[in-house]
Design an enzyme around this catalytic site. Structure first.
Site, PDB file in Angstrom:
ATOM      1  NE  ARG A  34      -2.039   3.351   2.459  1.00  0.00           N
ATOM      2  CZ  ARG A  34      -1.570   4.516   2.787  1.00  0.00           C
ATOM      3  NH1 ARG A  34      -0.286   4.675   3.037  1.00  0.00           N
ATOM      4  NH2 ARG A  34      -2.351   5.567   2.866  1.00  0.00           N
ATOM      5  CG  HIS A  85       4.008   7.233   0.236  1.00  0.00           C
ATOM      6  ND1 HIS A  85       3.467   8.467   0.509  1.00  0.00           N
ATOM      7  CD2 HIS A  85       3.553   6.390   1.193  1.00  0.00           C
ATOM      8  CE1 HIS A  85       2.726   8.381   1.615  1.00  0.00           C
ATOM      9  NE2 HIS A  85       2.757   7.125   2.045  1.00  0.00           N
TER      10      HIS A  85
END
Length: 68
Positions: free
Chosen positions: A28, A33
């Site tokens: 995730r 990011h």
């Protein structure tokens, strides 16, 4: 889903040690990011090969902890 998995109680996750909870959270974080360098083949591999087992685990957790 990965964000929700991070919020599961620790004892629930401990009840299913075969599930790679840390890797789910890491996946995730990578998608969130480092989205510009995500390899879509890896994402598809996760969808096809790991998501079905995670679904089964979540269903088992729901039955055990939520009485569903």
């Amino acid at each position: 889903m990965c964000e929700s998995v991070q919020k599961l109680p620790r004892d629930w996750k401990n009840a299913y040690p075969e599930t790679e909870w840390t890797n789910i959270a890491g996946f995730r974080n990578r998608l969130t990011h480092e989205y510009l360098s995500v390899d879509l083949d890896i994402v598809w591999n996760v969808i096809e090969n790991y998501l079905p087992d995670l679904e089964k685990t979540i269903e088992a957790m729901a039955a055990e902890f939520w009485n569903i």
